[in-house]
Design a protein around this motif. Structure first.
Motif, PDB file in Angstrom:
ATOM      1  N   GLY A  29       0.510   3.638 -10.033  1.00  0.00           N
ATOM      2  CA  GLY A  29       0.476   4.765  -9.002  1.00  0.00           C
ATOM      3  C   GLY A  29      -0.909   4.872  -8.415  1.00  0.00           C
ATOM      4  N   TRP A  73      -1.632   2.522  -5.565  1.00  0.00           N
ATOM      5  CA  TRP A  73      -1.022   3.096  -4.562  1.00  0.00           C
ATOM      6  C   TRP A  73      -1.536   3.991  -3.646  1.00  0.00           C
ATOM      7  N   ALA A  93       4.978   3.833   2.476  1.00  0.00           N
ATOM      8  CA  ALA A  93       6.158   4.478   1.722  1.00  0.00           C
ATOM      9  C   ALA A  93       7.078   3.573   1.100  1.00  0.00           C
ATOM     10  N   PHE A  94       7.297   2.188   1.701  1.00  0.00           N
ATOM     11  CA  PHE A  94       8.086   1.006   1.033  1.00  0.00           C
ATOM     12  C   PHE A  94       7.324   0.359  -0.189  1.00  0.00           C
ATOM     13  N   LEU A 104       5.616   2.401  -2.181  1.00  0.00           N
ATOM     14  CA  LEU A 104       5.626   3.358  -3.274  1.00  0.00           C
ATOM     15  C   LEU A 104       7.233   3.227  -3.992  1.00  0.00           C
ATOM     16  N   PHE A 105       8.167   2.789  -2.740  1.00  0.00           N
ATOM     17  CA  PHE A 105       9.597   2.766  -3.100  1.00  0.00           C
ATOM     18  C   PHE A 105       9.564   1.441  -3.941  1.00  0.00           C
ATOM     19  N   PHE A 133       8.421   2.156  -7.447  1.00  0.00           N
ATOM     20  CA  PHE A 133       9.431   2.873  -8.250  1.00  0.00           C
ATOM     21  C   PHE A 133      10.737   1.693  -8.757  1.00  0.00           C
ATOM     22  N   PHE A 134      10.715   0.804  -7.961  1.00  0.00           N
ATOM     23  CA  PHE A 134      11.915  -0.336  -8.434  1.00  0.00           C
ATOM     24  C   PHE A 134      11.288  -0.944  -9.642  1.00  0.00           C
ATOM     25  N   ALA A 166       9.229   0.125 -11.964  1.00  0.00           N
ATOM     26  CA  ALA A 166       9.253   1.189 -12.853  1.00  0.00           C
ATOM     27  C   ALA A 166      10.672   1.009 -13.461  1.00  0.00           C
ATOM     28  N   SER A 167      11.751   1.102 -12.581  1.00  0.00           N
ATOM     29  CA  SER A 167      13.299   1.070 -12.869  1.00  0.00           C
ATOM     30  C   SER A 167      13.269  -0.279 -13.850  1.00  0.00           C
ATOM     31  N   VAL A 201      12.217   0.880 -17.139  1.00  0.00           N
ATOM     32  CA  VAL A 201      13.006   1.977 -17.881  1.00  0.00           C
ATOM     33  C   VAL A 201      14.542   1.534 -18.108  1.00  0.00           C
ATOM     34  N   HIS A 202      15.278   0.681 -17.148  1.00  0.00           N
ATOM     35  CA  HIS A 202      16.628   0.496 -17.445  1.00  0.00           C
ATOM     36  C   HIS A 202      16.739  -0.525 -18.094  1.00  0.00           C
ATOM     37  N   LEU A 236       3.253   1.926 -17.106  1.00  0.00           N
ATOM     38  CA  LEU A 236       2.786   1.501 -15.822  1.00  0.00           C
ATOM     39  C   LEU A 236       1.374   1.170 -15.428  1.00  0.00           C
ATOM     40  N   TRP A 267      16.362  -5.915 -11.136  1.00  0.00           N
ATOM     41  CA  TRP A 267      15.352  -4.910 -10.745  1.00  0.00           C
ATOM     42  C   TRP A 267      14.064  -5.466 -10.102  1.00  0.00           C
ATOM     43  N   SER A 290      14.304  -7.335  -6.850  1.00  0.00           N
ATOM     44  CA  SER A 290      14.351  -6.286  -5.870  1.00  0.00           C
ATOM     45  C   SER A 290      13.274  -5.743  -5.562  1.00  0.00           C
TER      46      SER A 290
END
Lengths: 215, 477
Positions: free
Chosen positions: B116, B119, B157-158, B160-161, B164-165, B167-168, B171-172, B179, B195, B198
């Motif tokens: 983060g 970024w 913005a992408f 950051l998106f 988050f992917f 991070a997912s 997490v998933h 992080l 993930w 992507s």
């Protein structure tokens, strides 16, 4: 998990479609403000235990996305005296249709990604909503001509990313979350200044007029 | 000490706003750069302990990038006082403050080891450069800055998106992550692969926009054309380096994810790299505006670096070396182009009459810079391009052949423009313009660095680059 969580996400999705179908700038900005408020409430609804940090992020989100940024945009709109976005690149009805199809595609795409069990039950709508909102933001950015509407598109794009962050707030820590919100605010603020300069130089804020630079 | 590198420029930037004298403000830029460079030299030689729960630390990659950023900024900053003196009629308060703040926000990128925080560094750098671009406040520069802000903000913005992917991906799969890059690289084999893949696609689009890889490069010619030259030099040498640094972190995580997991990421880099080189070569030929041509040259070099990273191994080494060469090469070209622009009053090739007769030193620098940035020996780019080509021949002859053809096309396109600018125009007497020392010294210094790198690569630099390459490819192949 609050029972308000899913209804709030659905309202975010409906606001997406509303923005795609609206031509009056006032309604577009208003819808994005409502979406901002919904995001703040979602932050609270996503957590079983309301801690100080969750409340802080929610309040900052509502304050910035729901109040301050829309106010800035309304002011910019009055300053440049425009009411509606004329002739978008793609008509309102077709862009509504693309938005609806995109929302469906988002649901399908989200299903292809593996999701943790604990996450799946409670936050099933988060990923599709996030992808659909990002898509809506891009669509508005690409198809609309007025600088202010493009800023709203950017705002909606950021909202979509914020929704995805909701499921990850434990991992991303609140410091980052707040940093992201502040950055967004400054970005919009700088854009506002530029719009103002554009108005003075070009006597218009039609981004399509900004076309002297090309090959 | 690491914190100082970020905080010091930001504090000075705040103080600059309060300084009443425009001349003093202009000189505060190189002064800050000098102190920052000294501090950077210190931390690069004697690496300090991590700070703030390891959020700030200097790794093998960070050492190379931070050193490069600070040295490149120092060279460019020396140009600022002369540039602003020539524009004494314009208020420079915001320009100087943003310029100095940019040094702090850019420094944050290589030393932050948190997803983060890094970024935030890229985002604030983007915002800090916006007022620099429209310093001249012409309608065209406003148009450029609007494109820059909108496209840049969407790109960020992408990014950051994509973060988050990523991070997912942790997490998933039930991976508890902080992080921090160290943890992500360590846990990479346990990350969710769909993930992760992507995430890299989204991150490549996001940070690729900031880097200016085709087809996300459309803002570059407009912005580099309209921005003051020194800002163009900083954007093409500094900002792009920061964005590449960010992308490298994610490449490292992909490489560490397991046998062959980094292939998706590397293949994507290869495709975007080749596309960038092709687009740049096509638009460089018949280019009428020499500053826009430099923007396409930047797209080309970003493509070369992406190809090097896509090939891996010695290609990664070459890509890192090419990052250094690119920064200094762009400093030579943009600063010399700025001098020519000021003397001739036009950016169009057809209006620039024999720059070598009007401003001999800048004209000569522009010409020598051409050879430096097109990879001719004895300049540094020859070596880095050779390393990348070697990796290409090891991998696939098709890629190697494409790279060679595109390099040759770009050389033809670029030299036809530069030679016309330098030597073109009707014969006859042309009034010589005065060239202040500080408008010549910075591009000359950058050219000297390129020459030095081409003749002799010092052991410490070679060692640092090898270390960074190994660090990036840990667990790869």
């Amino acid at each position: 998990m609050s029972h308000l969580f899913d209804p709030l996400l659905v309202s975010v999705l409906l606001l997406n479609l509303f923005v795609l179908g609206a031509s009056r700038l006032r309604s577009v900005i208003g819808a994005s403000a409502l979406q901002g408020v919904a995001l703040g409430l979602l932050t609270v609804a996503a957590h079983d235990h309301i801690t100080f940090t969750v409340t802080l992020v929610a309040l900052i989100a509502i304050g910035l996305k729901g109040v301050l940024i829309p106010k800035l945009l309304y002011k910019a709109m009055r300053d440049v005296a425009i009411v509606r976005d004329v002739e978008p690149l793609i008509g309102l009805i077709p862009s509504l249709a693309i938005g609806a199809v995109g929302t469906g595609a988002s649901v399908i795409f989200a299903r292809t990604l593996p999701v943790a069990d604990s996450y799946h039950a409670s936050l099933a709508l988060v990923l599709p909503s996030s992808f659909a909102t990002v898509l809506t933001g891009c669509l508005v950015l690409v198809t609309r001509r007025k600088a202010i509407t493009q800023v709203v598109g950017y705002l909606i794009l950021e909202n979509g990313i914020f929704i995805m962050g909701l499921g990850l707030i434990e991992a991303t820590t609140f410091l980052v979350e707040i940093g992201v919100l502040l950055d967004l605010f400054v970005a919009i603020f700088v854009m506002g200044i530029i719009i103002n300069h554009v108005r003075r130089e070009f006597e218009t804020t039609d981004a399509a007029e900004l076309s002297s630079l090309k090959e | 000490m690491l914190f100082f590198l970020v905080a010091f420029p930001l504090v000075v930037a705040g103080a600059t706003m309060l300084v009443p004298s425009a001349r003093v403000r202009a000189w505060m830029v190189p002064a800050t750069a000098l102190i920052h460079a000294a501090a950077t030299a210190w931390v690069v030689i004697d690496v300090p302990a991590p700070m703030f729960e390891s959020w700030l630390q200097l790794g093998p990659l960070g050492r190379v990038i931070l050193g490069l950023l600070s040295a490149h900024y120092l060279v460019c900053s020396l140009y600022v006082p002369t540039y602003l003196a020539a524009r004494a009629e314009r208020p420079n308060r915001v320009f100087c403050a943003c310029m100095i703040a940019l040094l702090g926000t850019m420094s944050l990128v290589p030393i932050s080891h948190h997803l983060g925080l890094m970024w935030v560094g890229i985002e604030t750098s983007t915002l800090a450069t916006a007022p620099l671009i429209y310093f001249n406040k012409t309608p065209r520069s406003l148009e450029a800055v609007w494109k820059y802000l909108l496209i840049g903000s969407v790109g960020v913005a992408f990014a950051l998106f994509g973060s988050f992917f990523l991070a997912s991906a942790a997490v998933h799969n039930g991976v508890d992550t902080s992080l921090l890059f160290e943890d992500l690289v360590r846990d990479a084999p346990r990350l969710s692969k769909p993930w992760l893949h992507s995430a890299f696609v989204v991150l490549l689009v996001g940070y690729g926009t900031k880097i200016g890889l085709a087809p996300m490069h459309t803002w570059k010619p407009d912005v580099y054309g309209e921005a003051p030259s020194v800002v163009g030099a900083l954007l093409s040498g500094g900002m792009t380096t920061c964005a590449f640094c960010a992308l490298l972190r994610f490449l490292q995580i992909s490489n560490a994810a397991g046998e062959g997991e980094g292939d998706v990421a590397r293949d994507l880099l290869l495709v975007f790299g080749l596309l960038s080189m092709a687009v740049a070569a096509a638009f460089m030929i018949l280019q009428r505006d020499y500053k826009r041509m430099l923007a396409y040259s930047s797209v080309e070099h970003m493509g070369i670096i992406a190809i090097g990273l896509g090939l891996g191994g010695v290609g990664t080494y070459g890509a890192l070396l090419h990052l250094i060469n690119n920064s200094f090469g762009k400093a030579v070209m943009f600063l010399a182009a700025g001098n020519i622009h000021r003397a001739c009053g036009s950016r169009l090739v057809t209006d620039t009459i024999g720059a070598i007769r009007r401003v001999p030193a800048s004209g000569a620098l522009f010409l020598l810079g051409l050879f430096a940035v097109t990879g001719s020996p004895p300049f540094g780019m020859f070596l880095s391009e050779l390393a990348i080509l070697r990796a290409a021949f090891d991998g696939s002859y098709v890629v190697a052949a494409l790279v060679l053809v595109l390099l040759a096309t770009a050389f033809v396109g670029m030299s036809s423009v530069v030679i016309k600018v330098v030597h073109g125009g009707p014969a006859g007497e042309v009034a010589r313009e005065r060239e202040p020392f500080l408008s010549i010294a910075p591009p000359l210094a950058a050219l000297a660095v390129l020459l030095a790198l081409g003749i002799y690569l010092p052991d410490w630099l070679h060692g640092s680059l090898e270390l960074a390459t190994g660090f990036l490819e840990k667990g790869a192949l």
